[in-house]
Design a protein around this motif. Structure first.
Motif, PDB file in Angstrom:
ATOM      1  N   VAL A  79      89.408  51.623  56.782  1.00  0.00           N
ATOM      2  CA  VAL A  79      90.838  51.459  57.047  1.00  0.00           C
ATOM      3  C   VAL A  79      91.663  52.024  55.893  1.00  0.00           C
ATOM      4  CG1 VAL A  79      92.699  49.763  57.312  1.00  0.00           C
ATOM      5  CG2 VAL A  79      90.559  49.488  58.586  1.00  0.00           C
ATOM      6  N   ILE A  83      94.295  55.194  56.070  1.00  0.00           N
ATOM      7  CA  ILE A  83      95.692  55.120  55.626  1.00  0.00           C
ATOM      8  C   ILE A  83      96.012  56.300  54.709  1.00  0.00           C
ATOM      9  CG2 ILE A  83      97.344  53.791  54.256  1.00  0.00           C
ATOM     10  CD1 ILE A  83      95.966  51.252  55.290  1.00  0.00           C
ATOM     11  N   LYS A  87      98.603  59.416  55.686  1.00  0.00           N
ATOM     12  CA  LYS A  87      99.766  59.674  54.838  1.00  0.00           C
ATOM     13  C   LYS A  87      99.798  61.104  54.313  1.00  0.00           C
ATOM     14  CE  LYS A  87     100.872  55.013  53.214  1.00  0.00           C
ATOM     15  NZ  LYS A  87     101.043  54.136  52.025  1.00  0.00           N
ATOM     16  N   LYS A 155     100.721  62.314  64.261  1.00  0.00           N
ATOM     17  CA  LYS A 155      99.946  61.086  64.028  1.00  0.00           C
ATOM     18  C   LYS A 155      99.270  60.600  65.305  1.00  0.00           C
ATOM     19  CE  LYS A 155     102.128  59.205  59.885  1.00  0.00           C
ATOM     20  NZ  LYS A 155     102.651  60.494  59.429  1.00  0.00           N
TER      21      LYS A 155
END
Length: 281
Positions: A79, A83, A87, A155
């Protein structure tokens, strides 16, 4: 297999094909979030699948963390890496391949938990993850009208991409274990079976104009059990049909090679997909 200039003749969308612009009045650069498909891609991917198999066994059994604790830890790390990856504004080799290695480990652990902890048969897990992957592809295509990895620049598409990758690793683990252990064919024979299947895909792509997108995803799925089979062949003891190198040695060797290749690609940028600059008059 690599994408090349004749991809347009194989019903494949070129990079940044639909020119998605959130604000048409402003200048934008759209950056793809995944690497170009080169020989380096396949080498690292296969090695990452091997690490997924051996590292999961090393943490669960050698360090005696157990499947549950190992799954929790690796899931948290996955996870965090996702992230970081989400980003990022464009493809960065170490960020991308860190996710691949961790998702390989987690995909292996998911299947191992279902089989070892919950008693789900390998046939059932293979069928389940096949359906899950197909559902992901259908939802992805219905939403975005493409499954091409040359168009991972939003995304939403990236989320579909990583979901598909997770299911390919879980499916590959289940299918590889089913053939090697469930059918008692052994790791070496299982590995050669998947080599043969990948060869069929390559022949279909280059000689019979198999759609490049489907050729990529089929090969991606097949390289998972291929890497797992040879990972087990290298790491498992002789009495279990392996070469006895151990999970520690196998994992370290392959991680060092992966790290070396990622450093090389970071410096040379040989696997970056060219960026298309878009302007709106």
């Amino acid at each position: 297999m690599e994408y090349n200039n004749d991809a347009k003749n194989r019903n494949v969308q070129p990079p940044i094909s639909d020119k998605l612009i959130s604000n048409p009045s402003k200048f934008q650069q759209l950056f793809n979030k995944v690497p170009q498909i080169t020989v380096f891609f396949w080498i690292i991917k296969i090695m990452a699948t091997t690490v997924g198999e051996t590292a999961a066994d090393f943490l669960s059994f050698n360090l005696k963390w157990g499947l549950t604790n190992t799954t929790y830890l690796m899931s948290v790390l996955l996870v965090i890496s996702l992230i970081i990856q989400f980003k990022a504004k464009k493809y960065v080799p170490w960020k991308y391949w860190l996710v691949v290695v961790l998702i390989s480990i987690v995909g292996t652990l998911v299947t191992d938990n279902l089989v070892d902890h919950f008693g789900v048969a390998l046939q059932t897990t293979t069928i389940f993850f096949t359906i899950a992957l197909l559902v992901t592809f259908i939802a992805w295509y219905r939403s975005e009208k493409t499954l091409s990895i040359h168009s991972i620049y939003t995304k939403k598409r990236e989320a579909f991409y990583w979901m598909a990758i997770l299911f390919t690793f879980a499916l590959g683990t289940a299918a590889g274990d089913l053939i090697a252990e469930g059918l008692h064919l052994g790791y070496l024979v299982s590995g050669f079976i998947f080599v043969g299947l990948i060869a069929v895909v390559i022949i279909g792509y280059y000689m019979f104009k198999l759609n490049a997108v489907w050729a990529f995803w089929i090969a991606y799925i097949l390289t998972r059990p291929l890497g797992a089979s040879f990972g087990d062949l290298l790491s498992q003891p002789h009495k279990h049909g392996g070469l006895g190198l151990g999970t520690t040695g196998t994992s370290i060797i392959f991680l060092v090679i992966i790290l070396s290749l990622v450093v090389y690609l970071t410096r040379t940028k040989r696997d970056e997909i060219p960026t298309e600059t878009i302007t709106e008059e």
